[in-house]
Design a protein around this motif. Structure first.
Motif, PDB file in Angstrom:
ATOM      1  N   MET B   1      62.781  23.525 -91.598  1.00 44.76           N
ATOM      2  CA  MET B   1      61.387  23.281 -91.173  1.00 44.76           C
ATOM      3  C   MET B   1      61.320  22.950 -89.678  1.00 44.76           C
ATOM      4  O   MET B   1      62.311  22.553 -89.089  1.00 44.76           O
ATOM      5  CB  MET B   1      60.801  22.112 -91.979  1.00 44.76           C
ATOM      6  N   ILE B   2      60.140  23.065 -89.119  1.00 49.91           N
ATOM      7  CA  ILE B   2      59.962  22.786 -87.690  1.00 49.91           C
ATOM      8  C   ILE B   2      59.839  21.277 -87.509  1.00 49.91           C
ATOM      9  O   ILE B   2      59.030  20.633 -88.164  1.00 49.91           O
ATOM     10  CB  ILE B   2      58.682  23.494 -87.184  1.00 49.91           C
ATOM     11  N   GLN B   5      59.041  17.329 -82.846  1.00 47.55           N
ATOM     12  CA  GLN B   5      59.106  17.541 -81.395  1.00 47.55           C
ATOM     13  C   GLN B   5      58.661  18.956 -81.038  1.00 47.55           C
ATOM     14  O   GLN B   5      57.947  19.170 -80.070  1.00 47.55           O
ATOM     15  CB  GLN B   5      60.540  17.313 -80.880  1.00 47.55           C
ATOM     16  N   VAL B   6      59.114  19.932 -81.853  1.00 51.88           N
ATOM     17  CA  VAL B   6      58.715  21.323 -81.589  1.00 51.88           C
ATOM     18  C   VAL B   6      57.227  21.489 -81.896  1.00 51.88           C
ATOM     19  O   VAL B   6      56.523  22.192 -81.175  1.00 51.88           O
ATOM     20  CB  VAL B   6      59.583  22.313 -82.415  1.00 51.88           C
ATOM     21  N   ARG B   8      54.980  19.364 -81.424  1.00 52.83           N
ATOM     22  CA  ARG B   8      54.271  18.834 -80.258  1.00 52.83           C
ATOM     23  C   ARG B   8      54.165  19.918 -79.170  1.00 52.83           C
ATOM     24  O   ARG B   8      53.126  20.109 -78.562  1.00 52.83           O
ATOM     25  CB  ARG B   8      55.075  17.640 -79.727  1.00 52.83           C
ATOM     26  N   ARG B   9      55.267  20.624 -78.985  1.00 52.37           N
ATOM     27  CA  ARG B   9      55.298  21.687 -77.983  1.00 52.37           C
ATOM     28  C   ARG B   9      54.369  22.840 -78.387  1.00 52.37           C
ATOM     29  O   ARG B   9      53.670  23.401 -77.543  1.00 52.37           O
ATOM     30  CB  ARG B   9      56.729  22.192 -77.842  1.00 52.37           C
ATOM     31  N   ILE B  10      54.378  23.179 -79.679  1.00 45.29           N
ATOM     32  CA  ILE B  10      53.516  24.266 -80.172  1.00 45.29           C
ATOM     33  C   ILE B  10      52.042  23.891 -79.971  1.00 45.29           C
ATOM     34  O   ILE B  10      51.235  24.709 -79.531  1.00 45.29           O
ATOM     35  CB  ILE B  10      53.825  24.575 -81.658  1.00 45.29           C
ATOM     36  N   HIS B  13      51.137  24.351 -76.423  1.00 39.81           N
ATOM     37  CA  HIS B  13      51.028  25.771 -76.076  1.00 39.81           C
ATOM     38  C   HIS B  13      49.703  26.348 -76.594  1.00 39.81           C
ATOM     39  O   HIS B  13      49.005  27.054 -75.870  1.00 39.81           O
ATOM     40  CB  HIS B  13      52.214  26.522 -76.680  1.00 39.81           C
ATOM     41  N   LEU B  14      49.367  26.019 -77.848  1.00 36.51           N
ATOM     42  CA  LEU B  14      48.094  26.504 -78.415  1.00 36.51           C
ATOM     43  C   LEU B  14      46.916  25.942 -77.615  1.00 36.51           C
ATOM     44  O   LEU B  14      45.944  26.652 -77.343  1.00 36.51           O
ATOM     45  CB  LEU B  14      47.974  26.090 -79.888  1.00 36.51           C
ATOM     46  N   ASP B 115      50.080  16.719 -77.011  1.00 37.11           N
ATOM     47  CA  ASP B 115      51.190  17.007 -76.082  1.00 37.11           C
ATOM     48  C   ASP B 115      50.914  16.351 -74.727  1.00 37.11           C
ATOM     49  O   ASP B 115      51.276  16.878 -73.685  1.00 37.11           O
ATOM     50  CB  ASP B 115      51.307  18.537 -75.936  1.00 37.11           C
TER      51      ASP B 115
END
Lengths: 167, 150
Positions: B1-2, B5-6, B8-10, B13-14, B115
């Motif tokens: 699973m994601i 932390q990732v 948060r980055r996604i 980006h969105l 983020d």
């Protein structure tokens, strides 16, 4: 009560995350652009981990995530550039706390397997985890994503041209 | 699973993508507003240009047929059929564009908030708060200007 003042310098190209005893610590920028964290505890020794935020392409579902971006950003037109930094840091160590502990760390230049953090002040547990990890997958995937985007644009352009010619 | 932390980055980006689309929407909104005001701007510009030209040439410019044609042509722009059609289309689309832009910018602010530790997300959030003020002003001012014109 023991206190710790942690200073991180030259961290501009990273987004370091600091955890003390598995709890994320808030970092604040000072007037020189360095990140500073303050922590206080009754303990005499605490676990510390300093790591960089993982790249979005460093997951199992990276292409699905990329497709989501691609669709939402209308064929990638409104997309933002992806971070080029393929270097990561996953430092784990221990710090002995005193009444007033100050640790001043500097991020070194990125190099494969090179030392990542250098201590300028204080007692720092310099162990094997203190090194940059180069993740080649990220660069490869970034290139695949870019190729996909430009190929799709080319296909769309050809499609529109053919439609205009033969309609 | 994601991991979180990732995620948060996604989210960041969105948020950035929605921010970019929102800015485009904002530009469209202002295009509608500016088009509504364009005829006034053109009118004032032509008057200023004509006044300066006549004064600087001590009235000799008026004796030139080309200059007189240019002036009459410029005044005709505000009654041009294509220009009025564009104005009508933009005015018709304005409520939709404004509503969608508003939703996108709010969604963008929510995503970017997750983020907020990222310096670029932070600067986007600051820009968003400035745009929010401009957007509210546009929503209030544009219907008044366009309504007044109608």
């Amino acid at each position: 009560m023991n206190t710790l003042q942690l200073k991180l310098r030259n961290q501009a190209s990273f987004r370091p995350i600091v955890k003390i005893d598995d709890k994320e610590i808030k970092l604040k920028k000072n007037e020189f652009g360095s990140l500073v964290a303050n922590y206080s505890s009754e303990k005499e020794k605490v676990k510390i981990s300093i790591y960089t935020l993982p790249h979005e392409f460093d997951t199992k579902y990276w292409f699905l995530i990329y497709l989501l971006y691609y669709v939402i950003s209308i064929f990638g037109i409104f997309d933002v550039p992806y971070a080029r930094n393929a270097y990561q840091l996953q430092y784990n160590g221990e710090i002995a706390l005193q009444e007033k502990t100050v640790i001043d760390l500097i991020f070194e230049n990125k190099k494969k397997d090179a030392k990542a953090l250098t201590c300028k002040e204080g007692n720092f547990d310099d162990n094997e985890s203190n090194k940059y990890i180069y993740n080649e997958k990220i660069n490869k995937r970034r290139k695949i994503a870019l190729t996909f985007k430009f190929c799709s644009w080319a296909i769309i352009a050809i499609g529109i041209t053919l439609y205009l010619i033969f309609r | 699973m994601i991991n979180s932390q990732v995620k948060r980055r996604i989210m960041g980006h969105l948020g950035a993508i929605l921010f970019n689309i929102g800015i485009f929407g904002l530009i469209l909104c202002f295009a509608a507003a500016i088009t509504g005001l364009l005829w006034i701007v053109i009118f004032l510009f032509v008057i200023c240009f004509a006044f300066i030209s006549v004064v600087c040439t001590l009235g000799l410019a008026l004796t030139d047929a080309g200059f007189r044609n240019f002036l009459s042509g410029a005044f005709k722009i505000s009654t041009n059929e294509k220009f009025l059609l564009l104005l009508e289309q933009l005015v018709k689309a304005f409520p939709w564009v404004a509503a969608i832009t508003g939703i996108l910018l709010v969604a963008s602010a929510i995503f970017l908030f997750f983020d907020k530790d990222n310096p670029s997300s932070k600067s986007r959030l600051i820009a968003l708060s400035v745009f929010a003020v401009i957007f509210i002003i546009a929503i209030i001012v544009v219907p008044i200007v366009l309504g007044g014109k109608a």
